[in-house]
Design a protein around this motif. Structure first.
Motif, PDB file in Angstrom:
ATOM      1  N   ASN A 128       0.840  -1.197   0.000  1.00  0.00           N
ATOM      2  CA  ASN A 128       0.000   0.000   0.000  1.00  0.00           C
ATOM      3  C   ASN A 128       0.876   1.248   0.000  1.00  0.00           C
ATOM      4  O   ASN A 128       1.998   1.225   0.514  1.00  0.00           O
ATOM      5  N   TRP A 129       0.359   2.305  -0.585  1.00  0.00           N
ATOM      6  CA  TRP A 129       1.078   3.577  -0.530  1.00  0.00           C
ATOM      7  C   TRP A 129       0.096   4.728  -0.471  1.00  0.00           C
ATOM      8  O   TRP A 129      -1.094   4.579  -0.707  1.00  0.00           O
ATOM      9  N   LEU A 130       0.620   5.880  -0.128  1.00  0.00           N
ATOM     10  CA  LEU A 130      -0.214   7.081  -0.048  1.00  0.00           C
ATOM     11  C   LEU A 130      -0.660   7.472  -1.447  1.00  0.00           C
ATOM     12  O   LEU A 130       0.153   7.574  -2.367  1.00  0.00           O
ATOM     13  N   GLY A 131      -1.979   7.716  -1.599  1.00  0.00           N
ATOM     14  CA  GLY A 131      -2.548   7.969  -2.916  1.00  0.00           C
ATOM     15  C   GLY A 131      -2.647   9.441  -3.270  1.00  0.00           C
ATOM     16  O   GLY A 131      -2.184  10.327  -2.542  1.00  0.00           O
ATOM     17  N   TYR A 132      -3.300   9.690  -4.406  1.00  0.00           N
ATOM     18  CA  TYR A 132      -3.367  11.056  -4.922  1.00  0.00           C
ATOM     19  C   TYR A 132      -4.208  11.970  -4.031  1.00  0.00           C
ATOM     20  O   TYR A 132      -3.956  13.180  -3.970  1.00  0.00           O
ATOM     21  N   SER A 133      -5.200  11.417  -3.332  1.00  0.00           N
ATOM     22  CA  SER A 133      -5.996  12.248  -2.432  1.00  0.00           C
ATOM     23  C   SER A 133      -5.130  12.835  -1.333  1.00  0.00           C
ATOM     24  O   SER A 133      -5.265  14.022  -0.981  1.00  0.00           O
ATOM     25  N   PHE A 134      -4.243  12.019  -0.796  1.00  0.00           N
ATOM     26  CA  PHE A 134      -3.322  12.526   0.229  1.00  0.00           C
ATOM     27  C   PHE A 134      -2.391  13.569  -0.369  1.00  0.00           C
ATOM     28  O   PHE A 134      -2.118  14.608   0.257  1.00  0.00           O
ATOM     29  N   GLY A 135      -1.901  13.320  -1.572  1.00  0.00           N
ATOM     30  CA  GLY A 135      -1.027  14.286  -2.229  1.00  0.00           C
ATOM     31  C   GLY A 135      -1.714  15.626  -2.438  1.00  0.00           C
ATOM     32  O   GLY A 135      -1.124  16.691  -2.217  1.00  0.00           O
ATOM     33  N   LEU A 136      -2.986  15.582  -2.860  1.00  0.00           N
ATOM     34  CA  LEU A 136      -3.733  16.821  -3.042  1.00  0.00           C
ATOM     35  C   LEU A 136      -3.990  17.522  -1.710  1.00  0.00           C
ATOM     36  O   LEU A 136      -4.036  18.755  -1.649  1.00  0.00           O
ATOM     37  N   ALA A 137      -4.178  16.732  -0.639  1.00  0.00           N
ATOM     38  CA  ALA A 137      -4.343  17.331   0.685  1.00  0.00           C
ATOM     39  C   ALA A 137      -3.092  18.107   1.087  1.00  0.00           C
ATOM     40  O   ALA A 137      -3.183  19.202   1.663  1.00  0.00           O
ATOM     41  N   VAL A 138      -1.931  17.545   0.780  1.00  0.00           N
ATOM     42  CA  VAL A 138      -0.678  18.241   1.075  1.00  0.00           C
ATOM     43  C   VAL A 138      -0.575  19.524   0.253  1.00  0.00           C
ATOM     44  O   VAL A 138      -0.226  20.594   0.768  1.00  0.00           O
ATOM     45  N   VAL A 139      -0.895  19.417  -1.044  1.00  0.00           N
ATOM     46  CA  VAL A 139      -0.841  20.598  -1.917  1.00  0.00           C
ATOM     47  C   VAL A 139      -1.808  21.671  -1.418  1.00  0.00           C
ATOM     48  O   VAL A 139      -1.471  22.855  -1.344  1.00  0.00           O
ATOM     49  N   GLY A 140      -3.034  21.259  -1.085  1.00  0.00           N
ATOM     50  CA  GLY A 140      -4.024  22.211  -0.596  1.00  0.00           C
ATOM     51  C   GLY A 140      -3.576  22.903   0.671  1.00  0.00           C
ATOM     52  O   GLY A 140      -3.788  24.111   0.846  1.00  0.00           O
ATOM     53  N   THR A 141      -2.936  22.156   1.573  1.00  0.00           N
ATOM     54  CA  THR A 141      -2.438  22.739   2.817  1.00  0.00           C
ATOM     55  C   THR A 141      -1.366  23.785   2.542  1.00  0.00           C
ATOM     56  O   THR A 141      -1.389  24.900   3.101  1.00  0.00           O
ATOM     57  N   VAL A 142      -0.424  23.445   1.670  1.00  0.00           N
ATOM     58  CA  VAL A 142       0.638  24.397   1.328  1.00  0.00           C
ATOM     59  C   VAL A 142       0.060  25.637   0.658  1.00  0.00           C
ATOM     60  O   VAL A 142       0.455  26.774   0.945  1.00  0.00           O
ATOM     61  N   MET A 143      -0.910  25.443  -0.237  1.00  0.00           N
ATOM     62  CA  MET A 143      -1.520  26.574  -0.925  1.00  0.00           C
ATOM     63  C   MET A 143      -2.291  27.480   0.029  1.00  0.00           C
ATOM     64  O   MET A 143      -2.377  28.687  -0.182  1.00  0.00           O
ATOM     65  N   CYS A 144      -2.856  26.914   1.086  1.00  0.00           N
ATOM     66  CA  CYS A 144      -3.520  27.735   2.104  1.00  0.00           C
ATOM     67  C   CYS A 144      -2.522  28.674   2.760  1.00  0.00           C
ATOM     68  O   CYS A 144      -2.805  29.868   2.963  1.00  0.00           O
ATOM     69  N   PHE A 145      -1.345  28.152   3.088  1.00  0.00           N
ATOM     70  CA  PHE A 145      -0.312  28.989   3.699  1.00  0.00           C
ATOM     71  C   PHE A 145       0.161  30.081   2.732  1.00  0.00           C
ATOM     72  O   PHE A 145       0.324  31.237   3.117  1.00  0.00           O
ATOM     73  N   VAL A 146       0.374  29.693   1.483  1.00  0.00           N
ATOM     74  CA  VAL A 146       0.852  30.664   0.493  1.00  0.00           C
ATOM     75  C   VAL A 146      -0.181  31.751   0.264  1.00  0.00           C
ATOM     76  O   VAL A 146       0.133  32.949   0.239  1.00  0.00           O
ATOM     77  N   SER A 147      -1.438  31.342   0.093  1.00  0.00           N
ATOM     78  CA  SER A 147      -2.510  32.306  -0.130  1.00  0.00           C
ATOM     79  C   SER A 147      -2.676  33.235   1.065  1.00  0.00           C
ATOM     80  O   SER A 147      -2.871  34.459   0.915  1.00  0.00           O
ATOM     81  N   ALA A 148      -2.600  32.673   2.276  1.00  0.00           N
ATOM     82  CA  ALA A 148      -2.703  33.498   3.486  1.00  0.00           C
ATOM     83  C   ALA A 148      -1.594  34.535   3.523  1.00  0.00           C
ATOM     84  O   ALA A 148      -1.827  35.705   3.879  1.00  0.00           O
ATOM     85  N   SER A 149      -0.390  34.139   3.161  1.00  0.00           N
ATOM     86  CA  SER A 149       0.735  35.075   3.160  1.00  0.00           C
ATOM     87  C   SER A 149       0.521  36.201   2.154  1.00  0.00           C
ATOM     88  O   SER A 149       0.797  37.379   2.446  1.00  0.00           O
ATOM     89  N   LEU A 150       0.028  35.860   0.979  1.00  0.00           N
ATOM     90  CA  LEU A 150      -0.215  36.867  -0.048  1.00  0.00           C
ATOM     91  C   LEU A 150      -1.306  37.850   0.364  1.00  0.00           C
ATOM     92  O   LEU A 150      -1.200  39.061   0.115  1.00  0.00           O
ATOM     93  N   PHE A 151      -2.342  37.343   1.021  1.00  0.00           N
ATOM     94  CA  PHE A 151      -3.404  38.245   1.486  1.00  0.00           C
ATOM     95  C   PHE A 151      -2.914  39.143   2.625  1.00  0.00           C
ATOM     96  O   PHE A 151      -3.361  40.290   2.751  1.00  0.00           O
ATOM     97  N   LEU A 152      -2.007  38.624   3.455  1.00  0.00           N
ATOM     98  CA  LEU A 152      -1.412  39.480   4.480  1.00  0.00           C
ATOM     99  C   LEU A 152      -0.599  40.603   3.852  1.00  0.00           C
ATOM    100  O   LEU A 152      -0.634  41.756   4.310  1.00  0.00           O
TER     101      LEU A 152
END
Length: 225
Positions: free
Chosen positions: A175-199
């Motif tokens: 078993n391995w980590l699938g694309y849903s987990f990968g997208l969760a990681v991407v979404g988390t990083v994008m939340c931080f980036v977007s928050a920084s840009l709005f600040l």
């Protein structure tokens, strides 16, 4: 000239909106799709097919509560399915403490992103720099995305540490980590980036408002003189 400058959305705000769209899409897909862990499709005898936060798909999972080994779970089911015989009895196995933790924090992340969508639409379509609460709106949006990123980070870190342990899902070696987990990681990083840009956008708009106010004050003094 100063009034024209006040009405202009900066590059930080525009990029923040673009990054937020990526965060929204990836978080939505990760939250709803059952591929946080996937089994190697080449293994014909694998008991697990794939699983997500809310849906588990099995090829042939034996019921650990059935001593006679006559009951097997096949296909995809909602993890809280109340209709399949014996499924609720293995819910403790399907949802260990780390899985409930992942569900809880990623749900908070998902809700935060949805609320941020409403604020982002206000920022894009309705609010303007000349309005009183415009900067406050941007700050709330940035802090909300930052909180969503923190919750998402906790969820993906917990799942990455415990999601493929050898005493949980069968066939963990295949078993391995699938694309849903990968997208969760991407979404988390994008939340931080977007928050920084709005600040950054909030800081720029604060400076612009101050400059605009000072220019208006100076113009008033010149007129009186």
């Amino acid at each position: 000239m100063a009034e024209l400058m006040m009405k202009r959305r900066t590059l930080a705000g525009t990029c923040g909106l673009g990054i937020f769209v990526i965060a929204l899409v990836t978080t939505l897909v990760a939250f709803t799709t059952p591929s946080w862990i996937v089994s190697d499709h080449r293994i014909t005898g694998a008991k697990l097919d794939k699983l997500g936060l809310w849906v588990h798909c099995f090829r042939s999972l034996p019921d650990i509560q059935d001593d006679n080994n006559r009951r097997f779970f096949v296909g995809c089911r909602w993890v809280y399915d109340p209709f399949t015989t014996g499924y609720h009895e293995i819910r403790g196995f399907l949802l260990p403490a780390f899985m409930i933790t992942t569900q809880f924090f990623y749900t908070l992340c998902f809700i935060g992103v949805l609320v941020s969508l409403c604020l982002a639409l206000l920022f894009l379509l309705c609010a303007g720099p000349d309005q009183k609460y415009f900067i406050l709106l941007i700050r709330i949006l940035s802090y909300l995305l930052l909180g969503s990123g923190v919750c998402g980070a906790i969820a993906v870190i917990v799942f990455a540490c415990f999601g493929n342990l050898d005493d949980w899902m069968p066939g963990h070696d295949n078993n391995w980590l699938g694309y849903s987990f990968g997208l969760a990681v991407v979404g988390t990083v994008m939340c931080f980036v977007s928050a920084s840009l709005f600040l950054v956008e909030a800081s720029i708009q604060t400076v612009k408002r101050r400059q605009f106010s000072e220019s208006q004050t100076g113009f008033g003094l010149e007129v009186k003189a």
